[in-house]
Design an enzyme around this catalytic site. Structure first.
Site, PDB file in Angstrom:
ATOM      1  N   ASP A 395       0.831  -1.196   0.000  1.00 50.90           N
ATOM      2  CA  ASP A 395       0.000   0.000   0.000  1.00 50.90           C
ATOM      3  C   ASP A 395       0.873   1.256   0.000  1.00 50.90           C
ATOM      4  O   ASP A 395       1.738   1.425   0.862  1.00 50.90           O
ATOM      5  CB  ASP A 395      -0.900  -0.023   1.242  1.00 50.90           C
ATOM      6  CG  ASP A 395      -2.001   1.006   1.195  1.00 50.90           C
ATOM      7  OD1 ASP A 395      -2.835   0.937   0.284  1.00 50.90           O
ATOM      8  OD2 ASP A 395      -2.023   1.884   2.082  1.00 50.90           O
ATOM      9  N   GLU A 424       1.302  -0.594  -5.130  1.00 48.10           N
ATOM     10  CA  GLU A 424       0.056   0.162  -5.293  1.00 48.10           C
ATOM     11  C   GLU A 424       0.440   1.639  -5.251  1.00 48.10           C
ATOM     12  O   GLU A 424       0.318   2.306  -4.237  1.00 48.10           O
ATOM     13  CB  GLU A 424      -0.937  -0.192  -4.179  1.00 48.10           C
ATOM     14  CG  GLU A 424      -2.303   0.467  -4.334  1.00 48.10           C
ATOM     15  CD  GLU A 424      -2.434   1.765  -3.548  1.00 48.10           C
ATOM     16  OE1 GLU A 424      -3.355   2.537  -3.858  1.00 48.10           O
ATOM     17  OE2 GLU A 424      -1.631   2.015  -2.627  1.00 48.10           O
TER      18      GLU A 424
END
Length: 668
Positions: A395, A424
């Protein structure tokens, strides 16, 4: 005298270097797998053949030869592959890096005196010139072989033994330049003015890094009851469904305990109800942190059963690695030096002004956190690797230091080269590419916001033809829990089919977040966010409700699995379709035995009729030739005659077409 002294000074200690420099007449540059001068490893796929290229040339007109050498890092013996001349001093070799591991690559190039002699003498002989001295030079070149094996040595000795000065010059030259002699000299002639290139790093990933289909879910929403928290056993019951759709990676949002301090309520509310589960990205509570499991999901025994069951269904589990903490994460109490504190003694929450994320605290990677935090984060990844997880979606990696990622990914892959990291990172292009360089095997991309024909062609051409193709592999997610694309909000079922077809067939890697199959797109007004997002509440999904597109998903994944042409993302080619709302492109194996042609209507609201180009030249055929065609949507077979054809795609019935082309003589 002063000038002479100066000349002598310039020679002091430099003669050896001068001689080395003088000998390096062959230049090697422009290596396609050299990333930032060898600072970073180029990425390849273990077992896949890769074209290795370089510009190699020499002064003058002498012939040269070249070779690629490669080996697995830590081994002694190099594997040599001879290169072939392409055009304009460009040379190429096809190399296969057999193991999923770190490798090394280098080049050798040298002046080829035998080939130079052979070409020059052939010209003189054709011009009727005497070549007696040249034949003697040829004898000496043959005598100079030093590394010949017994067979080559015997061949050279036989040629020399059969040669005589009283024989006809043409016959002597033919014998000295016979195909057998040429092959032997290529293997064992001295390598004059040998140039050795620097050693370059290569990382050979396993195939899943380059070719994978992801299905994303939140395990807590898999109970089929919005009032009951899902468990790993509920997920196990969903595995046949996910595999039946054709996916091979099942990706979970964070599965760790969720903080209670500043917990978010439904739709990101700051006033949660007592039973609101909070955001799974607010990691950590008194029940544990990044190495713990949310107790309502299950325990490590049930997680192990899930991993084993997934493997039995042909699925890998991918976990979300989010380096952020809830305010009640154990690390804050145990390691306060890892966090930022405000002057009033309160901890600093995550912010992207003017936005605030009150339920999340970011770690600080330097000051008192280095090196212990770095070790702890590495050990979290290794902990889950030992639990059977080999794929991690990370993330927001672009908000963490590049040196950390380079070190951490290197540490993990040195022990477990089969581990894959997906970045990401919806961020600036250069930042996204740097993450690929430092080790990420896959990256999110701008595909989500590339909707027009021109946008798609420009972006995909960049990804498949520029240098970044050697270190950054995109993963085309059509939607995510955080991104409800505007295109899908207004396009209805047809738009979901369009974006599915594009994601699955343009990319080597692609993904869908659950709910896509039922065309879920209810937005928070004016935002790219889902209303009633399951980031903040439990959801129960009816994936069999009317209007679902499961059959489209199965078809796309079936085509991907059964056609080798789909595997190499960089073999994507765009073709002409005379309509700005239609995208035409193809993929093929190098030998063209598997050749797929795609047409996608980008307009989800209106039928589009268009003339399109059949790429006959790809098969070496003239514009008036014919090819047999198979419609992969229904199995029909027919023949296209000539380069231009017509088609209509109606988004309500058939928004895309997939054809397999068979040139004359190809097996059916």
């Amino acid at each position: 005298m002063a000038a002479a002294t100066g000349a002598q000074d310039r020679r002091d200690g430099g003669e050896e270097a001068l001689m080395r420099l003088a000998d390096a007449r062959v230049a090697i540059e422009g290596v396609n797998l050299e990333i930032d001068g060898g600072r970073f490893a180029a990425k390849v796929v273990a077992g896949w053949e890769v074209a290795v290229e370089a510009d190699i040339f020499c002064d003058g007109h002498d012939s040269i030869d070249a070779a690629v050498l490669h080996r697995q890092r830590g081994t002694d013996d190099w594997i040599e592959v001879r290169m072939e001349f392409l055009v304009n001093d460009r040379w190429q070799a096809h190399v296969t890096f057999a193991e999923n591991a770190f490798h090394e690559l280098t080049f050798l190039a040298w002046r080829d005196l035998y080939t130079t002699w052979r070409k020059e003498v052939a010209k003189k002989l054709a011009a009727g010139q005497k070549i007696d001295l040249e034949l003697e030079e040829g004898r000496r070149l043959l005598q100079s072989v030093e590394t010949a094996g017994a067979e080559d040595r015997a061949l050279v000795d036989r040629i020399l033994g059969e040669d005589g000065a009283d024989q006809e010059a043409g016959a002597r030259f033919a014998r000295m330049s016979s195909p057998e002699a040429v092959a032997a000299m290529k293997r064992c002639a001295p390598r004059t003015n040998l140039t050795c290139y620097k050693i370059l790093p290569i990382f050979a990933d396993r195939e899943a890094a380059a070719f994978s289909a992801w299905y994303e879910m939140m395990p807590r929403s898999q109970s089929d009851d919005p009032e009951r928290h899902g468990t790993f056993d509920d997920v196990i019951r969903k595995l046949p469904y996910v595999r039946d759709l054709g996916f091979d990676v099942l990706y979970f949002t964070p599965i760790h305990p969720i903080g209670r301090v500043n917990r978010k309520g439904r739709n990101n509310s700051l006033t949660p109800a007592p039973d609101d589960p909070g955001s799974p990205y607010a990691i950590g509570s008194e029940e544990g942190g990044h190495d713990a499991i949310h107790p309502e999901l299950g325990d490590f025994e049930s997680f192990g059963r899930l991993v084993e069951a997934a493997h039995a269904h042909g699925l890998e589990i991918a976990l979300d690695f989010a380096i952020q903490c809830a305010p009640d994460h154990p690390w804050i109490r145990e390691h306060p030096e890892w966090f930022d504190w405000r002057p009033d003694g309160t901890i600093k929450f995550a912010e992207n002004p003017p936005k605030k994320y009150e339920d999340i605290v970011n770690v600080h990677f330097y000051r008192g956190a280095l090196p212990e935090l770095w070790y702890a984060l590495r050990d979290v990844v290794l902990f889950w690797v030992e639990k059977g997880v080999k794929i991690f979606r990370v993330d927001n990696p672009h908000t963490k230091p590049f040196p950390f990622w380079e070190w951490m990914i290197g540490e993990v892959q040195s022990q477990h080269p089969d581990v894959i990291f997906l970045a990401e990172a919806f961020t600036r292009p250069k930042v996204m590419k740097r993450l690929g360089k430092v080790g990420y095997g896959q990256s999110y991309s701008y595909f989500t916001w590339r909707n027009t024909k021109a946008e798609l062609i420009d972006y995909l051409t960049e990804l498949t033809t520029e240098e970044c193709r050697h270190y950054m592999r995109p993963n085309f997610f059509a939607n995510t829990p955080d991104i409800n694309p505007v295109y899908l909000q207004h396009s209805g079922r047809a738009g979901f089919r369009v974006r599915l077809a594009l994601a699955a067939t343009l990319g080597g890697n692609y993904g869908l977040y659950n709910g896509y199959e039922i065309c879920e797109a209810t937005p928070v007004p004016g935002k790219e966010e889902y209303f009633n997002s399951e980031k903040y509440q439990l959801r129960a999904w009816d994936f069999d409700q009317p209007g679902h597109i499961q059959d489209d998903i199965r078809l796309m994944n079936h085509i991907r699995r059964t056609h080798p042409a789909m595997r190499d993302f960089t073999r994507l080619r765009f073709y002409d379709a005379h309509n700005d709302s239609v995208l035409a492109y193809g993929k093929s194996t190098e030998d063209k035995q598997d050749f797929l042609l795609f047409h996608v209507n980008l307009d989800p609201h209106a039928a589009q009729t268009f003339e399109f180009e059949v790429p006959l030249w790809e098969f070496g055929l003239p514009d008036d030739a014919s090819v047999e065609v198979e419609d992969l949507l229904n199995g029909n077979r027919f023949t296209w005659h000539g380069k231009w054809q017509w088609l209509e795609l109606d988004p309500q019935t058939r928004p895309y077409a997939v054809w397999r082309l068979y040139a004359p003589g190809m097996p059916r």
